[in-house]
Design a protein around this motif. Structure first.
Motif: not given
Length: 103
Positions: A42-47, A38-39, A34
């Motif tokens: 992209d936005d799609k995979h970050r969370d 975060q580092e 996780k």
């Protein structure tokens, strides 16, 4: 918060076979992945939710992102260095700024 040792772990995971990597799945590995996502992601995979079914795929994806990012940074450093050697500091600065825009 990201910890530098997370990249060491990612490098270790990269060296494992898929089946050996799958065996690394636990709460500590989830937390580290996780932080890495975060580092680097992209936005799609970050969370994205990290599950046993997607753990290996996510590790492989983020490892590839790290490798391509490191390669791009190295290329930018070489290109900017050539400008610096010739005293073309604005051009070197432009290379750095372009790289920062890409990441």
């Amino acid at each position: 918060m990201f910890e530098p040792k997370d990249f060491d772990r990612l490098d270790y995971w990269k060296s494992l076979s898929d089946s050996d990597l799958q065996q690394q799945f636990n709460q500590d590995a989830i937390a580290a992945l996780k932080r890495i996502l975060q580092e680097l992601a992209d936005d799609k995979h970050r969370d994205v939710e990290i599950l046993p079914d997607n753990f290996v795929e996510l590790v492989r994806k983020v490892s590839s992102l790290k490798q391509s990012g490191a390669r791009a940074l190295g290329d930018a450093l070489i290109e900017a260095g050539k400008f610096i050697e010739r005293g073309l500091y604005e051009e070197a600065r432009a290379v750095y700024l372009e790289h920062l825009d890409l990441v």
